[in-house]
Design a protein around this motif. Sequence first.
Motif, short mmCIF file in Angstrom:
data_model
loop_
_atom_site.label_atom_id
_atom_site.label_comp_id
_atom_site.label_asym_id
_atom_site.label_seq_id
_atom_site.Cartn_x
_atom_site.Cartn_y
_atom_site.Cartn_z
N ALA A 33 46.43 41.63 35.63
CA ALA A 33 47.63 41.23 36.37
C ALA A 33 47.85 42.12 37.58
O ALA A 33 48.17 41.64 38.67
CB ALA A 33 48.86 41.28 35.45
N ALA A 34 47.65 43.41 37.41
CA ALA A 34 47.84 44.35 38.51
C ALA A 34 46.82 44.11 39.62
O ALA A 34 47.15 44.14 40.80
CB ALA A 34 47.75 45.79 38.00
N LEU A 35 45.58 43.85 39.24
CA LEU A 35 44.54 43.61 40.24
C LEU A 35 44.74 42.28 40.96
O LEU A 35 44.41 42.15 42.14
CB LEU A 35 43.15 43.66 39.59
CG LEU A 35 42.70 45.05 39.16
CD1 LEU A 35 41.47 44.96 38.28
CD2 LEU A 35 42.43 45.93 40.38
N ALA A 36 45.30 41.30 40.26
CA ALA A 36 45.60 40.02 40.91
C ALA A 36 46.67 40.21 41.98
O ALA A 36 46.62 39.58 43.03
CB ALA A 36 46.03 39.00 39.87
N ALA A 37 47.62 41.09 41.70
CA ALA A 37 48.69 41.36 42.66
C ALA A 37 48.24 42.28 43.77
O ALA A 37 48.66 42.14 44.92
CB ALA A 37 49.90 41.96 41.93
#
Length: 70
Positions: A33-37
């Motif tokens: 999720a963090a890398l997608a953001a």
Amino acid sequence: LALRKAAAADTADLMRHLLDDPSVRVRLVAAGAALAADPADAAAAAAVRAAADDPNPRVKQAVEELLPQI
């Protein structure tokens, strides 16, 4: 898993906190999720790299899916 369906802006702080969770699978969900953001998220990238040596096949698969995002 339900948090994956929430808007990234609504869960960013929680996901950052979950990068330190004791469960490697939770850390990888949070890292994804963090890398997608933010593909440059160093803490998320570190969580993925740290899980790379885990012997669990599901963890290995998750790592393989996340490595191209780093």
